[in-house]
Enzyme design. Structure first.
Site, PDB file in Angstrom:
ATOM      1  N   LYS A  58       0.830  -1.211   0.000  1.00  0.00           N
ATOM      2  CA  LYS A  58       0.000   0.000   0.000  1.00  0.00           C
ATOM      3  C   LYS A  58       0.861   1.257   0.000  1.00  0.00           C
ATOM      4  O   LYS A  58       0.495   2.285  -0.582  1.00  0.00           O
ATOM      5  CB  LYS A  58      -0.954   0.004   1.206  1.00  0.00           C
ATOM      6  CG  LYS A  58      -2.318  -0.557   0.874  1.00  0.00           C
ATOM      7  CD  LYS A  58      -2.392  -2.062   0.823  1.00  0.00           C
ATOM      8  CE  LYS A  58      -2.431  -2.704  -0.493  1.00  0.00           C
ATOM      9  NZ  LYS A  58      -2.446  -4.189  -0.443  1.00  0.00           N
ATOM     10  N   GLY A 188      -0.311 -14.078 -13.351  1.00  0.00           N
ATOM     11  CA  GLY A 188      -1.428 -14.131 -12.408  1.00  0.00           C
ATOM     12  C   GLY A 188      -2.116 -12.784 -12.315  1.00  0.00           C
ATOM     13  O   GLY A 188      -1.505 -11.806 -11.879  1.00  0.00           O
ATOM     14  N   ALA A 189      -3.391 -12.722 -12.770  1.00  0.00           N
ATOM     15  CA  ALA A 189      -4.160 -11.471 -12.653  1.00  0.00           C
ATOM     16  C   ALA A 189      -5.052 -11.540 -11.429  1.00  0.00           C
ATOM     17  O   ALA A 189      -6.252 -11.268 -11.491  1.00  0.00           O
ATOM     18  CB  ALA A 189      -4.984 -11.239 -13.917  1.00  0.00           C
ATOM     19  N   VAL A 191      -5.164 -10.667  -7.012  1.00  0.00           N
ATOM     20  CA  VAL A 191      -5.063  -9.432  -6.240  1.00  0.00           C
ATOM     21  C   VAL A 191      -3.641  -8.873  -6.298  1.00  0.00           C
ATOM     22  O   VAL A 191      -3.424  -7.681  -6.567  1.00  0.00           O
ATOM     23  CB  VAL A 191      -5.478  -9.687  -4.776  1.00  0.00           C
ATOM     24  CG1 VAL A 191      -5.635  -8.392  -4.038  1.00  0.00           C
ATOM     25  CG2 VAL A 191      -6.762 -10.483  -4.717  1.00  0.00           C
ATOM     26  N   VAL A 245       1.236 -20.288 -19.035  1.00  0.00           N
ATOM     27  CA  VAL A 245       2.689 -20.163 -19.169  1.00  0.00           C
ATOM     28  C   VAL A 245       3.319 -21.557 -19.227  1.00  0.00           C
ATOM     29  O   VAL A 245       3.062 -22.400 -18.364  1.00  0.00           O
ATOM     30  CB  VAL A 245       3.262 -19.361 -17.982  1.00  0.00           C
ATOM     31  CG1 VAL A 245       4.760 -19.204 -18.130  1.00  0.00           C
ATOM     32  CG2 VAL A 245       2.592 -18.009 -17.907  1.00  0.00           C
ATOM     33  N   VAL A 277       0.886 -16.139  -8.366  1.00  0.00           N
ATOM     34  CA  VAL A 277      -0.118 -17.155  -8.723  1.00  0.00           C
ATOM     35  C   VAL A 277      -0.783 -17.761  -7.481  1.00  0.00           C
ATOM     36  O   VAL A 277      -1.331 -18.862  -7.551  1.00  0.00           O
ATOM     37  CB  VAL A 277       0.510 -18.277  -9.578  1.00  0.00           C
ATOM     38  CG1 VAL A 277       0.982 -17.738 -10.919  1.00  0.00           C
ATOM     39  CG2 VAL A 277       1.671 -18.950  -8.839  1.00  0.00           C
ATOM     40  N   ARG A 279      -0.963 -18.187  -2.897  1.00  0.00           N
ATOM     41  CA  ARG A 279      -0.118 -18.450  -1.723  1.00  0.00           C
ATOM     42  C   ARG A 279      -0.503 -19.776  -1.093  1.00  0.00           C
ATOM     43  O   ARG A 279      -1.650 -20.190  -1.179  1.00  0.00           O
ATOM     44  CB  ARG A 279      -0.261 -17.297  -0.712  1.00  0.00           C
ATOM     45  CG  ARG A 279       0.298 -15.982  -1.262  1.00  0.00           C
ATOM     46  CD  ARG A 279       0.123 -14.838  -0.295  1.00  0.00           C
ATOM     47  NE  ARG A 279       0.861 -15.006   0.938  1.00  0.00           N
ATOM     48  CZ  ARG A 279       2.158 -14.741   1.074  1.00  0.00           C
ATOM     49  NH1 ARG A 279       2.865 -14.287   0.058  1.00  0.00           N
ATOM     50  NH2 ARG A 279       2.760 -14.917   2.239  1.00  0.00           N
ATOM     51  N   ASP A 319      -4.015 -17.261   7.594  1.00  0.00           N
ATOM     52  CA  ASP A 319      -3.802 -17.871   6.279  1.00  0.00           C
ATOM     53  C   ASP A 319      -3.603 -19.378   6.357  1.00  0.00           C
ATOM     54  O   ASP A 319      -3.669 -20.064   5.335  1.00  0.00           O
ATOM     55  CB  ASP A 319      -2.557 -17.265   5.608  1.00  0.00           C
ATOM     56  CG  ASP A 319      -2.815 -15.901   4.985  1.00  0.00           C
ATOM     57  OD1 ASP A 319      -3.896 -15.341   5.208  1.00  0.00           O
ATOM     58  OD2 ASP A 319      -1.925 -15.404   4.270  1.00  0.00           O
ATOM     59  N   HIS A 451     -23.292  15.743   2.226  1.00  0.00           N
ATOM     60  CA  HIS A 451     -23.129  16.165   0.834  1.00  0.00           C
ATOM     61  C   HIS A 451     -22.044  17.227   0.755  1.00  0.00           C
ATOM     62  O   HIS A 451     -22.025  18.136   1.585  1.00  0.00           O
ATOM     63  CB  HIS A 451     -24.448  16.748   0.301  1.00  0.00           C
ATOM     64  CG  HIS A 451     -24.313  17.296  -1.090  1.00  0.00           C
ATOM     65  ND1 HIS A 451     -24.228  16.477  -2.190  1.00  0.00           N
ATOM     66  CD2 HIS A 451     -24.208  18.582  -1.542  1.00  0.00           C
ATOM     67  CE1 HIS A 451     -24.101  17.219  -3.279  1.00  0.00           C
ATOM     68  NE2 HIS A 451     -24.085  18.501  -2.923  1.00  0.00           N
TER      69      HIS A 451
END
Ligand code: FAD
Ligand code: NAD
Length: 477
Positions: A58, A188-189, A191, A245, A277, A279, A319, A451
């Site tokens: 980030k 790899g498209a 994230v 690939v 690609v 994890r 994870d 607003h």
């Protein structure tokens, strides 16, 4: 040496360090085993997220967006900047400083909460004992009433494109380049591919993204994914779908990539490659076979809904276990497990976990997609509001994208919110709270939004679900 704790956490990433802090807050004598050695050669807390994941990516996304805005968009606001150059080594240094400050901050929180940081690699032994191999290879045994496994994940490598120096890298390597490649291939498209591809595209690289699947971002609502793909293409990200690939070779300072697509065999010459690609969970050093920890068919530690493994008093989070690989998901599992160990009741709503892709525009979502609702045969309604009709987005000259809200046509309950647009990572919090509070379209419609703000687009999308949006012609009337 053997000592006894109430809780030992193995892994000090956002799942493990948050679990350790919450355990300590609840009065449990807690240790955390962490093996990370950072870029400066020092032991560090914070895991993938703080060291080579969420935070550094980030930081570079922010810096590269500012550069791109200064170069290409300031003129739209009447700001004339005669020449803009990117000092990439300075950007990397600035990113490293942010990482060091945040990881040092976790160390400070450990001290303040009296958590023992055991530096080294932990392995779970039977009966909630943990063997730690320190960085000097010395071993020690520790035991605890409860053990929380939180060893996270690492990048998957592929045989066709083995990593090589700083030329073919994984996501961590792509956060440290000090020069901009002329031509970059991202494999790899997903994230990571989109976020890091965007960073280097903004800094001037020609970027080709090779994605094996025919579908673009299949986990994202299709309307949002299609709109995003169009915008990425306009930004110059050349995303090739259905590209498999086959092989790669490094010749001098060029990399040659061979892949196949619907038109047959293709070849690509680039200067550098990022392999992104997916994890895989870190289980190889986590446990010995005699410990009998159950690993599922996807290589994840098997847990029930409460993050309990098959071994009594052994929990697993982040994870390492089922569910999205997201820092906030791991952290909330850490809090929930700490509270369960301390005897509290707690619930984590897996149906209201937000996802964000921090590209420009950002893509964010929570809850069900329209495709999921169709598949379930649900009776749903939807409201869509484009940022093109938002006064604030116009003032920002950043009008790409839309807010889409899906709701149950009978009960009015909001089932999903999907946003592609400026600052959608912040906007999606409205959707998360609505799902958490089991809110309805009428709840959002009756809420007063300031607003001019981007969040008014959420209000309008909700109004649109009932055919009463104010600032666009209504489809449903
Ligand atoms: P980790 O963060 O991987 O931490 C595990 C820790 O355990 C590591 O520090 C490791 O050294 C340690 N460890 C491993 N084995 C052992 C052992 N045997 N003994 C002792 N210590 C051990 N997620 C988001 O939500 N938002 C984002 O913006 C985002 N951006 C990302 C960008 C990138 C480039 C990457 C790679 C990931 C990103 N993620 C993001 C995903 C996020 O980083 C992970 O979901 C999150 O870090 C998982 O937390 P964790 O604590 O389970 O594991
Ligand atoms: P991913 O699963 O998001 O994407 C990997 C992509 O690579 C997929 O589209 C897949 O089809 C493709 N792929 C797989 N093998 C391929 C091959 N041989 N050739 C071409 N394409 C191939 O994984 P990722 O982008 O590596 O990210 C890993 C995890 O990290 C994700 O689960 C994500 O949740 C997390 N993450 C989150 C954020 C965030 O929250 N903003 C950012 C980065 C990473």
């Amino acid at each position: 040496m053997s000592d006894k704790y109430d809780v030992i956490v193995i892994g000090g990433g956002p799942a493990g360090y948050v679990a350790a802090i919450r355990c300590a807050q609840l009065g449990l004598n807690t240790a955390c085993v962490e093996s990370w050695i950072n870029k400066q050669g020092k032991p560090a807390l914070g895991g993938t997220c703080l060291n080579v994941g969420c935070i550094p990516s980030k930081a570079l996304l922010e810096s590269s967006q500012l550069y791109s805005d200064a170069k290409h968009h300031f003129g739209d606001h009447g700001i004339v900047v005669p020449s803009v150059t990117a000092d990439v080594p300075k950007m990397i240094q600035s990113k490293d400083k942010i990482v060091q400050e945040l990881t040092g901050g976790i160390e400070g929180l450990f001290k303040a909460n009296k958590i023992t940081w055991i530096k080294g690699t932990g392995s779970l032994l039977p009966d909630r004992q943990v063997e730690v191999t320190a960085h000097d290879n010395s071993k020690s045994i520790h035991s605890a009433g409860n053990v929380i496994l939180a060893t996270g994940s690492t990048s998957i490598e592929i045989a066709a494109v083995p990593l090589q120096g700083d030329v073919i890298v994984d996501s961590a390597g792509a956060l440290d380049w000090e020069s901009v490649p002329e031509k970059l291939c991202v494999i790899g498209a997903g994230v990571i591919g989109l976020e890091l591809g965007s960073v280097w595209r903004r800094l001037g690289a020609e970027v080709v993204v090779l994605e094996a699947q025919d579908a673009f971002l299949p986990m994202v609502d299709d309307q949002i994914a299609r709109d995003s793909l169009r915008q990425f293409s306009q930004q110059g990200l050349d995303i090739k779908l259905g590209a498999r690939v086959m092989a790669s070779s490094v010749n001098g300072d060029k990399v040659s990539i061979e892949y196949t697509d619907k038109d047959g065999e293709q070849q690509l010459q680039v200067d550098r490659v990022i392999v992104a690609v997916g994890r895989r969970s870190n289980i190889s050093q986590l446990t010995l076979p005699e410990t009998d920890l159950l690993i599922d068919e996807r290589g994840l530690v098997h847990v029930n809904g409460a993050c309990e493994t098959n071994l009594p008093g052994v929990w697993a989070i982040g994870d390492l276990v089922r569910g999205p690989m997201l820092a906030h998901k791991g952290s909330e599992e850490g809090v929930a497990v700490a509270e369960r160990i301390a005897g509290h009741q707690c619930h984590l709503n897996y149906d209201a976990i937000p996802s964000v892709i921090y590209t420009h525009p950002e893509i964010s979502w929570v809850g069900k997609t329209e495709e999921q609702l169709k598949e379930e045969g649900a009776n749903y309604k939807k409201g869509v509001f484009p940022f093109l009709a938002s006064g604030r987005a116009k003032a920002m000259q950043d009008t790409a994208g839309m807010v889409k809200i899906l709701a149950d046509a009978d009960s009015d309950a909001v089932l999903g919110m999907h946003i592609v647009g400026p600052h959608s990572s912040e906007l999606i919090g409205h959707g998360v709270l609505t799902l958490e509070f089991e809110g309805t379209i009428e709840d959002i419609a009756r809420t007063v939004f300031a607003h001019p703000t981007l969040s008014e687009a959420i209000h309008e999308a909700a109004l649109g679900a009932d055919g009463r949006a104010i600032h666009i012609p209504n489809r449903n009337r």
